[in-house]
Write a protein that holds these residues in place. Structure first.
Motif, PDB file in Angstrom:
ATOM      1  N   ALA A  70     -34.247  13.361 -15.750  1.00 26.41           N
ATOM      2  CA  ALA A  70     -32.858  13.381 -15.285  1.00 26.41           C
ATOM      3  C   ALA A  70     -32.392  14.803 -14.989  1.00 26.41           C
ATOM      4  N   VAL A  71     -32.738  15.748 -15.857  1.00 20.13           N
ATOM      5  CA  VAL A  71     -32.363  17.147 -15.635  1.00 20.13           C
ATOM      6  C   VAL A  71     -33.024  17.664 -14.366  1.00 20.13           C
ATOM      7  N   SER A  72     -34.275  17.304 -14.154  1.00 20.95           N
ATOM      8  CA  SER A  72     -34.991  17.736 -12.954  1.00 20.95           C
ATOM      9  C   SER A  72     -34.324  17.197 -11.691  1.00 20.95           C
ATOM     10  N   ASN A  73     -33.884  15.938 -11.730  1.00 19.69           N
ATOM     11  CA  ASN A  73     -33.196  15.351 -10.566  1.00 19.69           C
ATOM     12  C   ASN A  73     -31.893  16.087 -10.263  1.00 19.69           C
ATOM     13  N   VAL A  74     -31.161  16.468 -11.296  1.00 17.94           N
ATOM     14  CA  VAL A  74     -29.912  17.206 -11.107  1.00 17.94           C
ATOM     15  C   VAL A  74     -30.213  18.581 -10.514  1.00 17.94           C
TER      16      VAL A  74
ATOM     17  N   ALA B  62     -26.330  27.155 -14.026  1.00 17.82           N
ATOM     18  CA  ALA B  62     -25.824  26.291 -15.092  1.00 17.82           C
ATOM     19  C   ALA B  62     -26.930  25.338 -15.552  1.00 17.82           C
ATOM     20  N   ALA B  63     -27.712  24.845 -14.599  1.00 18.05           N
ATOM     21  CA  ALA B  63     -28.822  23.962 -14.947  1.00 18.05           C
ATOM     22  C   ALA B  63     -29.854  24.708 -15.776  1.00 18.05           C
ATOM     23  N   ASP B  64     -30.061  25.991 -15.474  1.00 18.49           N
ATOM     24  CA  ASP B  64     -31.000  26.797 -16.245  1.00 18.49           C
ATOM     25  C   ASP B  64     -30.528  26.922 -17.694  1.00 18.49           C
TER      26      ASP B  64
ATOM     27  N   ASN C 207     -28.560  24.801 -19.222  1.00 15.06           N
ATOM     28  CA  ASN C 207     -28.723  23.466 -19.814  1.00 15.06           C
ATOM     29  C   ASN C 207     -30.182  23.195 -20.158  1.00 15.06           C
ATOM     30  N   LYS C 208     -31.068  23.611 -19.288  1.00  9.80           N
ATOM     31  CA  LYS C 208     -32.498  23.404 -19.520  1.00  9.80           C
ATOM     32  C   LYS C 208     -32.950  24.183 -20.749  1.00  9.80           C
ATOM     33  N   LYS C 209     -32.451  25.419 -20.888  1.00  5.80           N
ATOM     34  CA  LYS C 209     -32.776  26.210 -22.077  1.00  5.80           C
ATOM     35  C   LYS C 209     -32.292  25.495 -23.340  1.00  5.80           C
ATOM     36  N   ALA C 210     -31.074  24.993 -23.284  1.00  2.00           N
ATOM     37  CA  ALA C 210     -30.522  24.292 -24.451  1.00  2.00           C
ATOM     38  C   ALA C 210     -31.379  23.072 -24.795  1.00  2.00           C
ATOM     39  N   LEU C 211     -31.800  22.340 -23.784  1.00  2.00           N
ATOM     40  CA  LEU C 211     -32.642  21.175 -23.993  1.00  2.00           C
ATOM     41  C   LEU C 211     -33.999  21.584 -24.571  1.00  2.00           C
ATOM     42  N   THR C 212     -34.559  22.670 -24.056  1.00  2.00           N
ATOM     43  CA  THR C 212     -35.837  23.173 -24.558  1.00  2.00           C
ATOM     44  C   THR C 212     -35.706  23.594 -26.017  1.00  2.00           C
ATOM     45  N   TYR C 213     -34.617  24.279 -26.344  1.00  3.90           N
ATOM     46  CA  TYR C 213     -34.395  24.705 -27.734  1.00  3.90           C
ATOM     47  C   TYR C 213     -34.276  23.496 -28.653  1.00  3.90           C
ATOM     48  N   ALA C 214     -33.535  22.496 -28.219  1.00  2.00           N
ATOM     49  CA  ALA C 214     -33.383  21.290 -29.039  1.00  2.00           C
ATOM     50  C   ALA C 214     -34.739  20.633 -29.266  1.00  2.00           C
ATOM     51  N   GLU C 215     -35.534  20.568 -28.215  1.00  3.26           N
ATOM     52  CA  GLU C 215     -36.866  19.961 -28.333  1.00  3.26           C
ATOM     53  C   GLU C 215     -37.736  20.765 -29.301  1.00  3.26           C
ATOM     54  N   GLU C 216     -37.666  22.083 -29.232  1.00  2.00           N
ATOM     55  CA  GLU C 216     -38.446  22.922 -30.147  1.00  2.00           C
ATOM     56  C   GLU C 216     -38.056  22.658 -31.598  1.00  2.00           C
TER      57      GLU C 216
ATOM     58  N   GLU D 291     -31.568  34.640 -26.173  1.00  2.00           N
ATOM     59  CA  GLU D 291     -31.965  34.161 -24.848  1.00  2.00           C
ATOM     60  C   GLU D 291     -30.851  33.322 -24.207  1.00  2.00           C
ATOM     61  N   PHE D 292     -30.240  32.471 -24.987  1.00  2.00           N
ATOM     62  CA  PHE D 292     -29.172  31.617 -24.480  1.00  2.00           C
ATOM     63  C   PHE D 292     -27.976  32.458 -24.036  1.00  2.00           C
ATOM     64  N   SER D 293     -27.650  33.455 -24.822  1.00  2.00           N
ATOM     65  CA  SER D 293     -26.542  34.341 -24.483  1.00  2.00           C
ATOM     66  C   SER D 293     -26.811  35.063 -23.172  1.00  2.00           C
ATOM     67  N   ASN D 294     -28.031  35.561 -23.002  1.00  2.00           N
ATOM     68  CA  ASN D 294     -28.393  36.242 -21.753  1.00  2.00           C
ATOM     69  C   ASN D 294     -28.311  35.299 -20.557  1.00  2.00           C
ATOM     70  N   ALA D 295     -28.799  34.097 -20.693  1.00  2.00           N
ATOM     71  CA  ALA D 295     -28.770  33.125 -19.600  1.00  2.00           C
ATOM     72  C   ALA D 295     -27.334  32.725 -19.272  1.00  2.00           C
ATOM     73  N   ALA D 296     -26.519  32.516 -20.298  1.00  2.00           N
ATOM     74  CA  ALA D 296     -25.122  32.139 -20.071  1.00  2.00           C
ATOM     75  C   ALA D 296     -24.363  33.276 -19.391  1.00  2.00           C
ATOM     76  N   THR D 297     -24.612  34.497 -19.804  1.00  2.00           N
ATOM     77  CA  THR D 297     -23.964  35.665 -19.184  1.00  2.00           C
ATOM     78  C   THR D 297     -24.341  35.756 -17.716  1.00  2.00           C
ATOM     79  N   LYS D 298     -25.611  35.561 -17.405  1.00  2.00           N
ATOM     80  CA  LYS D 298     -26.062  35.601 -16.013  1.00  2.00           C
ATOM     81  C   LYS D 298     -25.393  34.493 -15.194  1.00  2.00           C
ATOM     82  N   ALA D 299     -25.271  33.311 -15.755  1.00  2.00           N
ATOM     83  CA  ALA D 299     -24.637  32.202 -15.043  1.00  2.00           C
ATOM     84  C   ALA D 299     -23.173  32.519 -14.735  1.00  2.00           C
ATOM     85  N   VAL D 300     -22.467  33.100 -15.688  1.00  2.00           N
ATOM     86  CA  VAL D 300     -21.062  33.461 -15.476  1.00  2.00           C
ATOM     87  C   VAL D 300     -20.950  34.561 -14.422  1.00  2.00           C
TER      88      VAL D 300
END
Length: 128
Positions: free
Chosen positions: A39-43, A54-56, A58-67, A109-118
């Protein structure tokens, strides 16, 4: 099977049952993660440049949860094989230490990705 000084012993049937339960839960989780990742890939395929960032995130968050879930399953599998309470405590300490280290790294890592997205969103808004 060894025992500790208190005489505590984990019965073999209990270990087998716990191991099967962990394996079943693991399979259900893997199926769920496969569907979620699809589903994430389709989005992501239909996302714009700003949405891609933003998807990146979200993908990081999903990857972290999976880990973290994978680590929890590994911990559960090791725990049901422990021979005594002392081994259980060592496993728990190791698991908690690993989780704290992982959370620290993932937070950075999440903070860096979120900062880049903003920042990218702000740049895109300025161009309009």
């Amino acid at each position: 099977m060894s025992t500790d000084n208190t005489g505590f012993e984990v019965p073999e049937q209990m270990r087998d049952f716990a191991e099967k339960s962990v394996d079943q839960a693991r399979k259900a989780f893997d199926d769920f993660m496969g569907a979620t990742q699809k589903a994430v890939s389709n989005v992501e395929d239909s996302a714009s440049a700003v949405q891609a960032n933003a998807a990146d995130v979200n993908k990081k968050a999903l990857t972290y949860a999976e880990e973290h879930v994978n680590a929890a399953f590994k911990f559960a599998q090791e725990l049901v094989k422990a021979d005594n309470v002392e081994d259980m405590m060592k496993l728990q300490q190791s698991y908690l230490r690993g989780q704290m280290e992982s959370l620290g790294e993932q937070s950075r890592e999440f903070s860096n990705a979120a900062t880049k997205a903003v920042q990218d969103a702000a740049k895109a808004a300025q161009k309009k």
